[in-house]
Design an enzyme around this catalytic site. Structure first.
Site, PDB file in Angstrom:
ATOM      1  N   LYS A  89       2.443  97.527  20.174  1.00 37.59           N
ATOM      2  CA  LYS A  89       2.422  96.927  21.515  1.00 37.59           C
ATOM      3  C   LYS A  89       1.516  95.680  21.563  1.00 37.59           C
ATOM      4  O   LYS A  89       0.762  95.423  20.626  1.00 37.59           O
ATOM      5  CB  LYS A  89       1.943  97.979  22.521  1.00 37.59           C
ATOM      6  N   TYR A 101      12.053 100.772  29.276  1.00 36.45           N
ATOM      7  CA  TYR A 101      11.302 101.861  29.916  1.00 36.45           C
ATOM      8  C   TYR A 101      12.005 102.391  31.169  1.00 36.45           C
ATOM      9  O   TYR A 101      11.348 102.918  32.070  1.00 36.45           O
ATOM     10  CB  TYR A 101       9.889 101.387  30.256  1.00 36.45           C
ATOM     11  N   ASN A 138      -2.004 101.493  24.863  1.00 42.74           N
ATOM     12  CA  ASN A 138      -2.223 102.518  23.837  1.00 42.74           C
ATOM     13  C   ASN A 138      -1.596 102.166  22.483  1.00 42.74           C
ATOM     14  O   ASN A 138      -1.216 103.046  21.717  1.00 42.74           O
ATOM     15  CB  ASN A 138      -1.764 103.889  24.350  1.00 42.74           C
ATOM     16  N   HIS A 179       4.256 102.531  20.475  1.00 44.76           N
ATOM     17  CA  HIS A 179       5.311 103.338  21.082  1.00 44.76           C
ATOM     18  C   HIS A 179       6.018 104.106  19.983  1.00 44.76           C
ATOM     19  O   HIS A 179       6.187 103.587  18.877  1.00 44.76           O
ATOM     20  CB  HIS A 179       6.348 102.444  21.791  1.00 44.76           C
ATOM     21  N   GLU A 201      16.977 103.738  21.683  1.00 44.45           N
ATOM     22  CA  GLU A 201      15.957 102.698  21.504  1.00 44.45           C
ATOM     23  C   GLU A 201      16.231 101.827  20.280  1.00 44.45           C
ATOM     24  O   GLU A 201      15.993 100.622  20.310  1.00 44.45           O
ATOM     25  CB  GLU A 201      14.575 103.358  21.408  1.00 44.45           C
TER      26      GLU A 201
HETATM   27  P1  IDP Z   1       4.592 107.950  25.171  1.00 43.00           P
HETATM   28  O1  IDP Z   1       4.483 106.468  24.886  1.00 43.00           O
HETATM   29  O2  IDP Z   1       3.479 108.719  24.551  1.00 43.00           O
HETATM   30  O3  IDP Z   1       5.963 108.513  24.854  1.00 43.00           O
HETATM   31  P2  IDP Z   1       5.358 108.056  27.990  1.00 43.00           P
HETATM   32  O4  IDP Z   1       5.013 109.156  28.929  1.00 43.00           O
HETATM   33  O5  IDP Z   1       6.772 107.961  27.517  1.00 43.00           O
HETATM   34  O6  IDP Z   1       4.353 108.131  26.742  1.00 43.00           O
HETATM   35  O7  IDP Z   1       4.946 106.693  28.718  1.00 43.00           O
HETATM   36  C1  IDP Z   1       5.367 105.449  28.215  1.00 43.00           C
HETATM   37  C2  IDP Z   1       4.198 104.506  28.225  1.00 43.00           C
HETATM   38  O8  IDP Z   1       3.810 104.258  29.585  1.00 43.00           O
HETATM   39  C3  IDP Z   1       2.915 105.031  27.562  1.00 43.00           C
HETATM   40  O9  IDP Z   1       2.887 104.855  26.168  1.00 43.00           O
HETATM   41  C4  IDP Z   1       1.850 104.197  28.253  1.00 43.00           C
HETATM   42  O10 IDP Z   1       1.776 102.871  27.724  1.00 43.00           O
HETATM   43  C5  IDP Z   1       2.403 104.125  29.667  1.00 43.00           C
HETATM   44  N1  IDP Z   1       1.876 105.216  30.532  1.00 43.00           N
HETATM   45  C6  IDP Z   1       2.310 106.494  30.567  1.00 43.00           C
HETATM   46  N2  IDP Z   1       1.614 107.221  31.470  1.00 43.00           N
HETATM   47  C7  IDP Z   1       0.722 106.359  32.014  1.00 43.00           C
HETATM   48  C8  IDP Z   1      -0.313 106.507  33.027  1.00 43.00           C
HETATM   49  O11 IDP Z   1      -0.516 107.570  33.586  1.00 43.00           O
HETATM   50  N3  IDP Z   1      -1.044 105.386  33.308  1.00 43.00           N
HETATM   51  C9  IDP Z   1      -0.831 104.179  32.701  1.00 43.00           C
HETATM   52  N4  IDP Z   1       0.133 104.002  31.768  1.00 43.00           N
HETATM   53  C10 IDP Z   1       0.892 105.081  31.416  1.00 43.00           C
HETATM   54 MG    MG Z   2       7.803 108.088  25.707  1.00 49.96          MG
END
Ligand code: IDP
Ligand code: MG
Length: 144
Positions: free
Chosen positions: A11, A51, A114, A117, A128
């Site tokens: 990312k 997304y 984070n 992905h 994807e």
């Molecule tokens: P993942 O990337 O671990 O699969 P997902 O729940 O699919 O997690 O969420 C997609 C992305 O959205 C996350 O990697 C993160 O960047 C962002 N995200 C998810 N939940 C939150 C939140 O509660 N606050 C801020 N960003 C979030």
């Molecule tokens: Mg996800």
């Protein structure tokens, strides 16, 4: 367990902070084989479409803004059990919860920023991968 493919994104921040090599090394050490790769700067429309499942959630707009803020490295990895292996290496979405030694625990700034992905199921991996790559842009290594 058959060979599986998973979509990876390094990312925004990963390239700027010169982390791509370190991250790639962790994936390769876990047995994941690189079969496709491209540097991309997502448009708002591309990020929203990628997304789609999160549209309407409180973090959606901010996530799209983050994902379009800089270039990213998109990769496809192949291995037996690639989806679960990859997610084990990256750790929990939230770096405060991610296990020590995982990429997110070590490098993520926040739950949103984070670092990486990874696809979460065979269905999402298929969607994807097709979102970013044509079949002729993915190359499995020749078996010797
Ligand atoms: P993942 O990337 O671990 O699969 P997902 O729940 O699919 O997690 O969420 C997609 C992305 O959205 C996350 O990697 C993160 O960047 C962002 N995200 C998810 N939940 C939150 C939140 O509660 N606050 C801020 N960003 C979030
Ligand atoms: Mg996800």
């Amino acid at each position: 367990m058959a060979l599986e493919r998973t979509l990876s994104i390094m990312k925004p921040g990963a390239i700027r902070n010169r982390l791509t090599g370190t991250i790639l090394q962790r994936f390769e050490q876990a047995g994941l084989v690189l079969v496709g790769s491209r540097v991309v700067h997502l448009t708002k429309e591309q990020a929203e479409g990628f997304y789609e499942e999160h549209r309407g959630k409180p973090f959606f707009e901010s996530l799209v803004k983050f994902m379009t803020s800089d270039t990213i490295l998109i990769e496809v990895f192949e291995a037996e059990d690639a989806i679960a292996s990859y997610r084990k290496v990256i750790g929990n979405t939230d770096p405060d919860i991610a296990a020590p030694g995982t990429i997110r625990a070590d490098f993520a700034k926040s739950k949103q920023e984070n670092v990486v992905h990874g696809s979460d199921s065979p269905a999402s991996a298929a969607r994807e991968i097709a979102y970013f790559f044509n079949d002729d842009e993915i190359f499995s290594p020749v078996k010797s």
